[in-house]
Every structure is written in C-alpha cells, then in structure tokens.
Design a protein around this motif. Sequence first.
Motif, PDB file in Angstrom:
ATOM      1  N   SER A   1       0.834  -1.209   0.000  1.00  0.00           N
ATOM      2  CA  SER A   1       0.000   0.000   0.000  1.00  0.00           C
ATOM      3  C   SER A   1       0.867   1.257   0.000  1.00  0.00           C
ATOM      4  O   SER A   1       0.522   2.255  -0.631  1.00  0.00           O
ATOM      5  CB  SER A   1      -0.942  -0.004   1.208  1.00  0.00           C
ATOM      6  OG  SER A   1      -0.220   0.059   2.427  1.00  0.00           O
ATOM      7  N   LYS A   2       2.000   1.205   0.702  1.00  0.00           N
ATOM      8  CA  LYS A   2       2.919   2.349   0.703  1.00  0.00           C
ATOM      9  C   LYS A   2       3.519   2.577  -0.679  1.00  0.00           C
ATOM     10  O   LYS A   2       3.738   3.712  -1.101  1.00  0.00           O
ATOM     11  CB  LYS A   2       4.038   2.119   1.727  1.00  0.00           C
ATOM     12  CG  LYS A   2       3.636   2.343   3.171  1.00  0.00           C
ATOM     13  CD  LYS A   2       4.841   2.178   4.094  1.00  0.00           C
ATOM     14  CE  LYS A   2       4.458   2.436   5.534  1.00  0.00           C
ATOM     15  NZ  LYS A   2       5.621   2.270   6.454  1.00  0.00           N
ATOM     16  N   ASN A   3       3.777   1.474  -1.366  1.00  0.00           N
ATOM     17  CA  ASN A   3       4.389   1.559  -2.699  1.00  0.00           C
ATOM     18  C   ASN A   3       3.361   1.627  -3.828  1.00  0.00           C
ATOM     19  O   ASN A   3       3.701   1.457  -5.001  1.00  0.00           O
ATOM     20  CB  ASN A   3       5.306   0.352  -2.915  1.00  0.00           C
ATOM     21  CG  ASN A   3       6.471   0.330  -1.928  1.00  0.00           C
ATOM     22  OD1 ASN A   3       6.984   1.370  -1.552  1.00  0.00           O
ATOM     23  ND2 ASN A   3       6.865  -0.866  -1.497  1.00  0.00           N
ATOM     24  N   LYS A   4       2.083   1.797  -3.454  1.00  0.00           N
ATOM     25  CA  LYS A   4       0.986   1.933  -4.420  1.00  0.00           C
ATOM     26  C   LYS A   4       0.843   0.690  -5.304  1.00  0.00           C
ATOM     27  O   LYS A   4       0.600   0.783  -6.509  1.00  0.00           O
ATOM     28  CB  LYS A   4       1.184   3.189  -5.279  1.00  0.00           C
ATOM     29  CG  LYS A   4       1.233   4.476  -4.467  1.00  0.00           C
ATOM     30  CD  LYS A   4       1.421   5.693  -5.341  1.00  0.00           C
ATOM     31  CE  LYS A   4       1.467   6.962  -4.484  1.00  0.00           C
ATOM     32  NZ  LYS A   4       1.656   8.171  -5.313  1.00  0.00           N
ATOM     33  N   LYS A   5       0.980  -0.464  -4.673  1.00  0.00           N
ATOM     34  CA  LYS A   5       0.865  -1.721  -5.421  1.00  0.00           C
ATOM     35  C   LYS A   5      -0.075  -2.696  -4.715  1.00  0.00           C
ATOM     36  O   LYS A   5       0.100  -3.910  -4.782  1.00  0.00           O
ATOM     37  CB  LYS A   5       2.255  -2.354  -5.604  1.00  0.00           C
ATOM     38  CG  LYS A   5       3.204  -1.543  -6.463  1.00  0.00           C
ATOM     39  CD  LYS A   5       4.555  -2.225  -6.595  1.00  0.00           C
ATOM     40  CE  LYS A   5       5.495  -1.395  -7.465  1.00  0.00           C
ATOM     41  NZ  LYS A   5       6.842  -2.042  -7.593  1.00  0.00           N
ATOM     42  N   ILE A   6      -1.077  -2.165  -4.013  1.00  0.00           N
ATOM     43  CA  ILE A   6      -1.982  -3.017  -3.259  1.00  0.00           C
ATOM     44  C   ILE A   6      -2.773  -3.952  -4.172  1.00  0.00           C
ATOM     45  O   ILE A   6      -3.173  -5.048  -3.774  1.00  0.00           O
ATOM     46  CB  ILE A   6      -2.957  -2.165  -2.402  1.00  0.00           C
ATOM     47  CG1 ILE A   6      -3.602  -3.037  -1.310  1.00  0.00           C
ATOM     48  CG2 ILE A   6      -4.015  -1.495  -3.250  1.00  0.00           C
ATOM     49  CD1 ILE A   6      -2.674  -3.510  -0.249  1.00  0.00           C
ATOM     50  N   GLU A   7      -2.981  -3.523  -5.432  1.00  0.00           N
ATOM     51  CA  GLU A   7      -3.734  -4.365  -6.376  1.00  0.00           C
ATOM     52  C   GLU A   7      -2.995  -5.661  -6.708  1.00  0.00           C
ATOM     53  O   GLU A   7      -3.583  -6.595  -7.271  1.00  0.00           O
ATOM     54  CB  GLU A   7      -4.036  -3.599  -7.655  1.00  0.00           C
ATOM     55  CG  GLU A   7      -2.827  -3.145  -8.444  1.00  0.00           C
ATOM     56  CD  GLU A   7      -2.314  -1.776  -7.989  1.00  0.00           C
ATOM     57  OE1 GLU A   7      -1.495  -1.203  -8.719  1.00  0.00           O
ATOM     58  OE2 GLU A   7      -2.742  -1.312  -6.915  1.00  0.00           O
TER      59      GLU A   7
ATOM     60  N   SER B   1      -6.806   7.873  -3.885  1.00  0.00           N
ATOM     61  CA  SER B   1      -6.776   6.537  -4.499  1.00  0.00           C
ATOM     62  C   SER B   1      -7.037   5.446  -3.470  1.00  0.00           C
ATOM     63  O   SER B   1      -6.912   5.659  -2.262  1.00  0.00           O
ATOM     64  CB  SER B   1      -5.408   6.299  -5.149  1.00  0.00           C
ATOM     65  OG  SER B   1      -4.404   6.164  -4.143  1.00  0.00           O
TER      66      SER B   1
ATOM     67  N   ASN C   1      -5.163   2.921  -3.041  1.00  0.00           N
ATOM     68  CA  ASN C   1      -3.872   2.667  -2.394  1.00  0.00           C
ATOM     69  C   ASN C   1      -3.669   3.572  -1.183  1.00  0.00           C
ATOM     70  O   ASN C   1      -3.205   3.121  -0.136  1.00  0.00           O
ATOM     71  CB  ASN C   1      -2.724   2.872  -3.387  1.00  0.00           C
ATOM     72  CG  ASN C   1      -2.360   1.588  -4.116  1.00  0.00           C
ATOM     73  OD1 ASN C   1      -1.749   0.697  -3.550  1.00  0.00           O
ATOM     74  ND2 ASN C   1      -2.779   1.495  -5.367  1.00  0.00           N
ATOM     75  N   GLU C   2      -4.026   4.840  -1.319  1.00  0.00           N
ATOM     76  CA  GLU C   2      -3.914   5.770  -0.199  1.00  0.00           C
ATOM     77  C   GLU C   2      -4.800   5.331   0.960  1.00  0.00           C
ATOM     78  O   GLU C   2      -4.412   5.401   2.128  1.00  0.00           O
ATOM     79  CB  GLU C   2      -4.304   7.182  -0.638  1.00  0.00           C
ATOM     80  CG  GLU C   2      -3.282   7.898  -1.475  1.00  0.00           C
ATOM     81  CD  GLU C   2      -3.747   9.302  -1.840  1.00  0.00           C
ATOM     82  OE1 GLU C   2      -3.696  10.179  -0.948  1.00  0.00           O
ATOM     83  OE2 GLU C   2      -4.182   9.502  -2.986  1.00  0.00           O
TER      84      GLU C   2
ATOM     85  N   ASN D   1      -3.265   2.356   2.602  1.00  0.00           N
ATOM     86  CA  ASN D   1      -2.060   2.781   3.315  1.00  0.00           C
ATOM     87  C   ASN D   1      -2.429   3.362   4.677  1.00  0.00           C
ATOM     88  O   ASN D   1      -1.821   3.033   5.701  1.00  0.00           O
ATOM     89  CB  ASN D   1      -1.299   3.807   2.478  1.00  0.00           C
ATOM     90  CG  ASN D   1       0.028   4.191   3.122  1.00  0.00           C
ATOM     91  OD1 ASN D   1       0.652   3.395   3.816  1.00  0.00           O
ATOM     92  ND2 ASN D   1       0.458   5.426   2.896  1.00  0.00           N
TER      93      ASN D   1
ATOM     94  N   LYS E   1     -10.522   7.173   3.158  1.00  0.00           N
ATOM     95  CA  LYS E   1      -9.691   7.590   4.289  1.00  0.00           C
ATOM     96  C   LYS E   1     -10.457   8.617   5.116  1.00  0.00           C
ATOM     97  O   LYS E   1     -11.560   9.031   4.749  1.00  0.00           O
ATOM     98  CB  LYS E   1      -8.368   8.159   3.798  1.00  0.00           C
ATOM     99  CG  LYS E   1      -8.507   9.343   2.847  1.00  0.00           C
ATOM    100  CD  LYS E   1      -7.173   9.723   2.218  1.00  0.00           C
ATOM    101  CE  LYS E   1      -6.174  10.191   3.247  1.00  0.00           C
ATOM    102  NZ  LYS E   1      -4.942  10.723   2.656  1.00  0.00           N
TER     103      LYS E   1
END
Length: 400
Positions: free
Chosen positions: A60-66, A85, A87-88, A91, A215
């Motif tokens: 999630s920090k690296n924007k790759k949660i998918e 997003s 991801n945010e 995160n 969020k």
Amino acid sequence: MEQKKQKKSKFKKFLNIYVIILFILMLAFLGYVADSLVKYEKNQTENYIEGIINNLKKASKNKKIEKYIDISKIDISEFEKTNVSVNEGFNELLNTNNITYKLNKSSTENEKPIYDIYANDNKILEISLNGTKKENRLGLLTFNSWKTEKIEPKMETGLYTCNILVPNNCKVYINDKELTEEQITEKIQNEGLAQISRYVEIPYIVKYEVNNLLKEPDVKILDSNENKIEYTKKGNTISKKLDFIFAQTEEEAKSYIKGEPDILTVAKDWSLYLTDDLEGRLHGYYNIRKHLIADSEIEKFAYNWATGVDITFVSSHTLLNPTFTNEKMSNFEIYNENAFSCEVYLQKNLKLKSGGKIIEDKMNERMYFVYAYETDDKKENAKWKLVNMQSVTDNSQKNE
C-alpha cells in the motif's frame, strides 16, 4: 626414498581435498539446517499471516496493493475526494490502525484455513490459505508449506466509515459536500424531552453515517447561523452535544424562564395526589389537572390513577406538621424560553394509622415543564404545565 616422498605428498593432497569436501558438505548441511529452520518458522501459521500483513502494508505504501487485492470490488462514496486513491486508503487503514487477525468461525479445514483481518476490531479482509503440501526436514520437522489462495475485501461499509452525531439544526459537510436526509440513519431524542417536543420545538440529535470513504475525511459543521462550530472526535465518530443552558439554582434560572412557574407547588400537589391526600373531587384529580395538559401522557396517568384500583391500596395515614421538609430545587436545564426541567427533592412526612409508624415519603424527580395553553384557550392564556417526570436516582421513565 623419493617414492616415499611422493606418496606422502599425494596423501597430504588427498587429505586436504577430503577436508575441503567435508567442509563444503558441512557448510551445505548447516545451510540446509538453517534453511529448514527458516522455512519452519516462516510456515508457522501466525508468522505466515504476519508476513502477509507486512507485505500488504508495504504494497500500500508503494501503491501496489492491487498486486494482492482486487480493488475493483472496493466501493467508493460520492463524498470521497476525487484525487484520493484506493492505495492511499489502504495505506492509511493498514499503517495507522491496530491490525489483528483470528480464525474465521466458519473455517473447519485444518489444511485450508480462512483468517479474518481486523483494523481496530473492524473486519477488513479475509485471507484463504492452502497448506495441503507438507514438508519434512531433517527427519524431525514436519510442517505445512503454506501458500495464499486469495485475499478478499470484507468491508461492509468500505475502508472508512464516518459517524456524525449533531443537533438537527446543524449543517454537516464531508469533504466540502453537504450531507442530506439520505445520510441520516437515526433521530435521537432524550427520553425526558420526548414529551416536551410534542408541544414546543426542541432540537434533537441526528446521526449521519457516510460509508465507503477511502480515508478519514475533512468534516465541517455549521450552526443555524452558518457559524463553524467545534466538535469532539473519538475513533470514527464525530459528535456535537446539544447546547442547552444550565443553571444550578432557581435564582440563576429565572433570567432564562418567562413568568414565575410555581415548581414546588406542582411537586407537592403531585406528591399529595399519589398518596390520596390532595383535596378535591375524584381523589383530587381536578386539582392536579390544572398543572397538566389535556391528553398528555402524564394527564392520562393521573386520570387512570384516580379511577383505577391501585389508589384504593394506599395505606390509611395522617399528614404530619410540617408535611413537607428538605425542599430543594437544583440542576435547571433550559431548552428554550418555553421549556425547561429541573431536579426537585422533597420529603413528605406522614404517620400510618395502623401501628403509628412514621413514614418519610421522599420525592426525587426531574420535572419537565412547557409554557403552553389548552387547545380551547387563547394563546395569551398560556401557563407553565408539567409534561413529564423522571426519577433522578435510576433515570427510569415515569408516567409514559
């Protein structure tokens, strides 16, 4: 002699090679042991789950949660900012909350367990594992070689839910968008004020619920004059209490209450009425009736008391002189110029005719008043009327 030297040299060379081979085999064995221990530890269920959670946090920090989660299944609220997003959201969810896990109640297969992942006690994910493959190391360590079959979002209300409890005359904005009736899930009126609100307009609390946010949002609350007001926040819940006026004594309360309500007279008449000591026809009903509003819940209670069987079971007694002592009024709460409540304490002294026992009949009630007029009266004939009472000691509702 020369042959002996050659043989000795060959033996040393063989010995050196043998030692090197043994050393390499030893290193290989130690590596195998170390690798076995690492695999054993990694495949302990708790460690494996912790590893998944750490991977999700990093992703999630690296924007790759998918990479781990099908984000197409995540619903997004109309009140979310357009530039936020998924991801945010993950995160913030995974890295700012207490993340825990436990075995799903429906999980029955030891080799295919399902674990629920929680963020601050709210279920967010479901992880399905497969441990049908077994590994045996060193002839001693036998363990499941886990693999992750799937990770599914299990958030009934999305990544973030915002609950807001505010007076009904306030405006609420989430990320600069005003909430409407559609977001109200509950209207909350204090039990004591429920009867008052039948006769005068009293603010009450409404609960807004906004789901499927990614969020924590920006929240703004405005009062009826469009002024921004402060609120308190605990977890995902934002609240603003009703702003009523409090006064400790009757003297302090007078400046907020029109006219001169005779609170103690009403309280004493009610106390006398309940022990069948109030003068007048029908056990004093017509005298207590002047303090009440026709067809109100408390007026119906009063009539039922006068006409029912319970009043006949009141023990025969005489009132002592003085009849009332320890009279106190305190904790006034002024809702507006036409409604207030206060706590009334008094002690009625009486003597039973049978046995001569002295009784101290104590009254400790919060009494609710409205400035109202009867339906067949003119408005200028408005008077202060008792509409409800609550026990101060146990806060249980009376006469409803």
